[in-house]
Write an enzyme that holds these catalytic residues in place. Structure first.
Site, short mmCIF file in Angstrom:
data_model
loop_
_atom_site.label_atom_id
_atom_site.label_comp_id
_atom_site.label_asym_id
_atom_site.label_seq_id
_atom_site.Cartn_x
_atom_site.Cartn_y
_atom_site.Cartn_z
N ARG A 41 0.31 -5.10 12.03
CA ARG A 41 -0.47 -5.71 13.35
C ARG A 41 0.14 -6.84 13.75
O ARG A 41 0.75 -7.72 13.13
CB ARG A 41 -1.85 -5.94 12.81
N GLU A 68 -0.84 -5.78 23.17
CA GLU A 68 -0.01 -4.78 23.60
C GLU A 68 -0.57 -3.95 24.96
O GLU A 68 -1.82 -4.03 24.97
CB GLU A 68 0.14 -3.83 22.60
N GLY A 122 0.84 -1.19 0.05
CA GLY A 122 -0.14 0.12 -0.23
C GLY A 122 0.71 1.24 0.09
O GLY A 122 2.00 1.34 -0.51
N HIS A 156 5.42 0.00 19.40
CA HIS A 156 4.14 0.53 18.58
C HIS A 156 4.38 1.93 18.28
O HIS A 156 3.68 2.74 18.56
CB HIS A 156 2.75 0.06 19.08
N GLY A 168 5.27 3.41 15.36
CA GLY A 168 5.32 3.74 13.97
C GLY A 168 4.97 5.13 13.21
O GLY A 168 5.94 5.64 12.58
#
Length: 322
Positions: free
Chosen positions: A239, A268, A157, A287, A289
């Site tokens: 994910r 998480e 993507g 996490h 990103g």
């Protein structure tokens, strides 16, 4: 006329949410790192016209049924697998996300995770901090080259394309696997479409950026890891549930693959005693990103813009449709 009530499930920048304060009464969960408890959210939604939510919030049928006057849910993420979008739409509730804004920031982090895993940068930094560096040695903390290697991207993507663009700067061969061919990536980046199995066997770095779907859940299992090169490095910035973590642990311990860089996990947050964290060939991030100040502020502002639009009877900028 009564002002709308908006509940924000995590502490955000009031400056970025200013458009909401102009039109509504806004209440925000006060703790920055601790998520809003489920019972609190179930209580707040009963009076809410809008919710500004995080990936950690489960916006399921139970919660949506309690939101009798709920009009919009704005998720502070590009993903929305935490929301029952179909049911929300059936109830006339608009769901919004924050695509595009975080593309380059997440790609930066993903490629940084790849470099960190390949060149053992965390180990090297800790080596100095722990006062272990006594002399230079030819193979001291020797890792793997990134330049001129093959990167296999699962999920081409916008973020996948951005990662591929960065890979071109390292003269990497780019393979990708996607539900559909991405002609733009092939034309502008020289990426080659291939079967999933071919990508696994041919890539030096396997980077997962696929969305979480029924098809991608546990996509990376022991069988998949065994098909990778034993010098291969696995990177996941999508994910946690796309990976069978027990299988990944076995693959790393048994040297089926060389290393892994992970920004996401099945449950998480994880703790220091998580099995994967205990391996020295695993780089684990919390996490992050899209965690740059510029991007997170832009995401908050987009959520506010979407909520204001819906409550004003206008079309939001980034409505989720499935």
């Amino acid at each position: 006329m009564k002002r709308p009530y908006i509940y924000v499930t995590r502490k955000c920048s009031e400056e970025q949410l200013q458009p909401l304060y102009e039109i509504a009464d806004v209440e925000m969960w006060a703790e920055e790192e601790k998520p809003c408890p489920r019972e609190v959210l179930l209580e707040k939604v009963t009076n809410a016209d809008a919710l500004l939510t995080m990936l950690s919030d489960s916006i399921d049928q139970e919660l949506l049924d309690k939101g009798t006057q709920l009009k919009v849910v704005a998720n502070l993420a590009v993903g929305f697998d935490n929301i029952n979008v179909q049911y929300a739409n059936e109830k006339g509730i608009v769901v919004c996300n924050t695509p595009d804004i975080l593309t380059d920031t997440t790609a930066d982090l993903t490629f940084g995770l790849l470099l960190t895993s390949a060149r053992r940068l965390i180990e090297a930094a800790d080596y100095v901090k722990d006062n272990q560096w006594k002399s230079w040695a030819p193979l001291l903390l020797a890792g793997h080259d990134v330049h001129h290697k093959t990167i296999g991207i699962v999920g081409m993507g916008k973020i996948g394309q951005a990662v591929a663009k960065r890979a071109t700067g390292f003269d990497m061969k780019i393979l990708y696997h996607n539900r559909t061919r991405n002609e733009e990536a092939e034309t502008t980046l020289g990426a080659k479409f291939c079967r999933f199995d071919e990508l696994l066997t041919s890539s030096d770095f396997v980077v997962c950026l696929a969305p979480l779907t029924k098809e991608t859940k546990n996509l990376f299992d022991l069988e998949a890891f065994k098909k990778m090169k034993n010098t291969g490095i696995f990177i996941n910035a999508s994910r946690g549930a796309v990976v069978n973590e027990e299988d990944l642990y076995q693959a790393l311990v048994n040297k089926e693959i060389a290393a892994a860089g992970l920004d996401v996990f099945l449950h998480e947050p994880i703790q220091a005693d998580h099995p994967l964290v205990g391996l020295n060939n695993v780089v684990a991030f919390p996490h992050i990103g899209s965690a740059s100040l510029e991007t997170r502020y832009s995401m908050m502002n987009l959520c506010a813009t979407n909520i204001k639009a819906v409550l004003s009877g206008e079309e939001p900028k980034t409505k989720v449709t499935i």
